[in-house]
Design a protein around this motif. Structure first.
Motif, short mmCIF file in Angstrom:
data_model
loop_
_atom_site.label_atom_id
_atom_site.label_comp_id
_atom_site.label_asym_id
_atom_site.label_seq_id
_atom_site.Cartn_x
_atom_site.Cartn_y
_atom_site.Cartn_z
N ARG A 94 35.10 37.31 43.66
CA ARG A 94 35.59 36.59 44.66
C ARG A 94 36.88 36.89 45.24
O ARG A 94 37.29 37.17 46.60
CB ARG A 94 35.36 35.08 44.44
N VAL A 95 37.80 36.92 44.29
CA VAL A 95 39.11 37.38 44.50
C VAL A 95 39.48 38.65 45.00
O VAL A 95 40.27 39.00 46.13
CB VAL A 95 40.14 37.07 43.16
N PHE A 96 38.79 39.57 44.55
CA PHE A 96 38.73 41.10 44.93
C PHE A 96 38.11 41.27 46.30
O PHE A 96 38.92 41.78 47.33
CB PHE A 96 37.82 42.07 43.97
N ALA A 97 37.24 40.27 46.86
CA ALA A 97 36.98 40.57 48.18
C ALA A 97 37.64 39.76 49.03
O ALA A 97 37.86 40.21 50.33
CB ALA A 97 35.19 39.77 48.26
N ARG A 98 37.93 38.76 48.75
CA ARG A 98 39.19 38.02 49.34
C ARG A 98 40.36 38.83 49.83
O ARG A 98 40.99 39.00 51.02
CB ARG A 98 39.46 36.73 48.97
N ALA A 99 41.02 39.63 48.90
CA ALA A 99 42.20 40.49 49.28
C ALA A 99 41.73 41.88 49.96
O ALA A 99 42.55 42.24 50.72
CB ALA A 99 42.71 40.94 47.73
N THR A 100 40.40 42.52 49.66
CA THR A 100 40.33 43.73 50.19
C THR A 100 39.34 43.96 51.50
O THR A 100 39.20 44.66 52.07
CB THR A 100 39.82 44.63 49.31
N VAL A 155 48.89 40.32 47.39
CA VAL A 155 47.66 40.85 46.47
C VAL A 155 47.70 40.29 45.19
O VAL A 155 48.82 40.77 44.65
CB VAL A 155 47.44 42.23 46.93
N PRO A 156 46.88 39.74 44.60
CA PRO A 156 46.92 39.22 43.41
C PRO A 156 47.00 40.76 42.27
O PRO A 156 46.25 41.69 42.62
CB PRO A 156 45.55 38.73 42.89
N PRO A 157 47.65 40.75 41.30
CA PRO A 157 47.92 41.82 40.37
C PRO A 157 46.69 42.37 39.76
O PRO A 157 46.54 43.61 39.54
CB PRO A 157 48.96 41.45 39.49
N PRO A 158 45.57 41.43 39.36
CA PRO A 158 44.54 41.85 38.92
C PRO A 158 43.76 42.80 39.93
O PRO A 158 42.98 43.75 39.62
CB PRO A 158 43.60 40.56 38.55
N VAL A 159 43.72 42.65 41.20
CA VAL A 159 43.11 43.13 42.08
C VAL A 159 43.47 44.63 42.13
O VAL A 159 42.98 45.75 42.32
CB VAL A 159 43.21 42.79 43.44
N GLN A 173 45.41 46.12 40.02
CA GLN A 173 44.99 46.77 38.71
C GLN A 173 43.53 47.46 38.50
O GLN A 173 43.53 48.47 38.05
CB GLN A 173 45.04 45.88 37.39
N ALA A 174 42.71 46.62 39.05
CA ALA A 174 41.32 46.87 39.16
C ALA A 174 41.16 48.29 40.13
O ALA A 174 40.55 49.32 39.78
CB ALA A 174 40.36 45.90 39.94
N ILE A 175 41.92 48.17 41.21
CA ILE A 175 41.91 49.64 42.15
C ILE A 175 42.25 50.66 41.47
O ILE A 175 41.82 51.68 41.57
CB ILE A 175 42.65 49.12 43.36
N SER A 176 43.61 50.53 40.84
CA SER A 176 44.10 51.54 39.95
C SER A 176 43.21 52.14 38.97
O SER A 176 43.16 53.30 38.76
CB SER A 176 45.26 51.23 39.45
N SER A 177 42.21 51.29 38.34
CA SER A 177 41.13 51.56 37.39
C SER A 177 40.42 52.37 38.06
O SER A 177 39.74 53.52 37.38
CB SER A 177 40.82 50.31 36.62
N MET A 178 39.92 51.83 39.29
CA MET A 178 38.73 52.87 39.90
C MET A 178 39.31 54.08 40.31
O MET A 178 38.30 54.78 40.34
CB MET A 178 38.41 51.77 41.15
N GLN A 179 40.19 54.27 40.96
CA GLN A 179 40.81 55.60 41.18
C GLN A 179 40.92 56.50 40.23
O GLN A 179 40.68 57.75 40.10
CB GLN A 179 42.14 55.24 41.84
N ALA A 180 41.28 55.86 38.97
CA ALA A 180 41.56 56.73 37.67
C ALA A 180 40.16 57.19 36.81
O ALA A 180 40.06 58.07 36.45
CB ALA A 180 42.47 56.15 36.74
N SER A 220 36.75 42.33 32.96
CA SER A 220 37.04 42.15 31.55
C SER A 220 38.57 42.74 31.44
O SER A 220 39.43 42.23 30.55
CB SER A 220 36.29 42.49 30.39
N GLU A 221 38.99 43.81 32.21
CA GLU A 221 40.02 44.48 31.96
C GLU A 221 41.17 43.69 32.44
O GLU A 221 42.40 43.75 32.26
CB GLU A 221 40.30 45.63 32.87
N VAL A 222 40.79 42.53 33.40
CA VAL A 222 42.05 41.69 33.84
C VAL A 222 41.66 40.17 33.41
O VAL A 222 42.30 39.16 33.89
CB VAL A 222 42.07 41.79 35.39
N PHE A 223 41.00 40.11 32.52
CA PHE A 223 40.69 38.80 31.47
C PHE A 223 40.07 37.75 32.64
O PHE A 223 40.86 36.55 32.53
CB PHE A 223 41.88 38.40 30.87
#
Length: 303
Positions: free
Chosen positions: A68-74, A31-35, A37-44, A57-60
């Motif tokens: 696209r990357v998020f949907a591919r991973a999750t 799983v790409p680290p930006p994904v 990080q984004a999940i952690s941000s959603m949960q928080a 923007s949080e993951v630049f």
């Protein structure tokens, strides 16, 4: 409250139609680290008005690339993942607190009571007020990064509910459960759901208690295309996995008198999987002689 029947193993002779076989989902690529990080941000920050642009923007990265990357991973879009987190938290608050629906709406990132109530009712199959019925929590199945719950299958059989299905079909799903190596015996439930991320009661389910690897047969599955998930709560106080899940590589299509065989390779829940909480109870209905049960902390916050 109508409780769907727990199907037992059966050797009933069905139609002569060929069986369809579905494989367990494969292990995901790293799983790409930006994904993460984004999940952690959603949960928080699920209670904030988070947008796709904010997360990207949080993951630049650009919103398009991030989505696209998020949907591919999750397997789901960022928006659907965030909705799952918010609904999970809303259900927790409804079951374990005395907060008003208006207060809960503000606590899970919505600004309109009407919009929240409409979306909740459409997704869950009952209103937020109906969801507060204590019997909803008694037969709750929940899977989240820091919380998992499966009601005892013995308890389900002994509750005294009217065990009838509101959507009885003619299809059969036989689930082969392959437990993690060295895991303790477990209560296993296999549910058949309308949505990719389950929010409402399953259209059918089956289970086995205190078992290792084996098969669960679910009769009465309606015609259609379904998401089928397996969850297992292993015996407490034993080494190894305490809770495992199994998913399939695709949705399952069941025809009239159709038979489907599916293999579930059980594993620990993954942090990239959307949380879900579903009740095995149907829409509340008056039941003579039923005594309300006190609320219990079935869920804790997604963190």
């Amino acid at each position: 409250m109508v409780l769907r029947a727990v199907a037992s193993l059966t050797n009933e002779t069905m139609s002569d139609e060929p069986e369809c076989r579905v494989a367990s989902s494969a292990s995901p690529y790293p799983v790409p680290p930006p994904v993460l990080q984004a999940i952690s941000s959603m949960q928080a920050r699920y209670f904030e008005p988070i947008t796709l642009t904010d997360l990207a923007s949080e993951v630049f990265v650009s919103p398009f690339h991030f989505s696209r990357v998020f949907a591919r991973a999750t397997g789901v879009t960022p928006g659907r993942f965030l909705t799952a987190v918010r609904l999970f938290e809303a259900k927790r608050l409804l079951l374990t607190t005395s907060l008003t629906v208006s207060d809960i709406v503000c606590s899970v990132g919505y600004s309109s009571v009407g919009t929240f109530t409409s979306r909740f009712t459409q997704a869950v199959g009952m209103t937020p007020t109906q969801y507060r019925d204590p019997e909803v929590g008694e037969v709750l199945v929940a899977v989240a990064p820091h919380f998992q719950r499966l009601p005892s299958l013995h308890t389900l059989r002994d509750t005294g509910y009217n065990c009838s299905s509101l959507r009885m079909g003619t299809g059969v799903i036989t689930a082969r459960i392959e437990m993690p190596r060295g895991s303790a015996p477990a209560d296993v439930l296999v549910g058949v759901f309308a949505d990719d991320i389950p929010q409402s009661s399953p259209v059918a389910f089956g289970g086995m208690a205190g078992a290792g690897s084996g098969e669960v047969t679910i009769p009465g599955v309606p015609e259609g295309e379904w998401t089928v998930l397996a969850v297992a709560a292993h015996a407490p106080g034993t080494p190894g996995t305490t809770f495992s899940v199994g998913t399939l590589a695709s949705r399952v299509t069941v025809g009239c008198h159709g038979r489907v065989r599916a293999t579930f390779t059980m594993r620990e829940p993954r942090p990239i999987e959307p949380p879900f909480a579903v009740t095995l109870a149907e829409k509340p209905a008056p039941l003579p002689g039923r005594v309300g049960l006190p609320r219990r902390p079935y869920l804790r916050a997604v963190a």
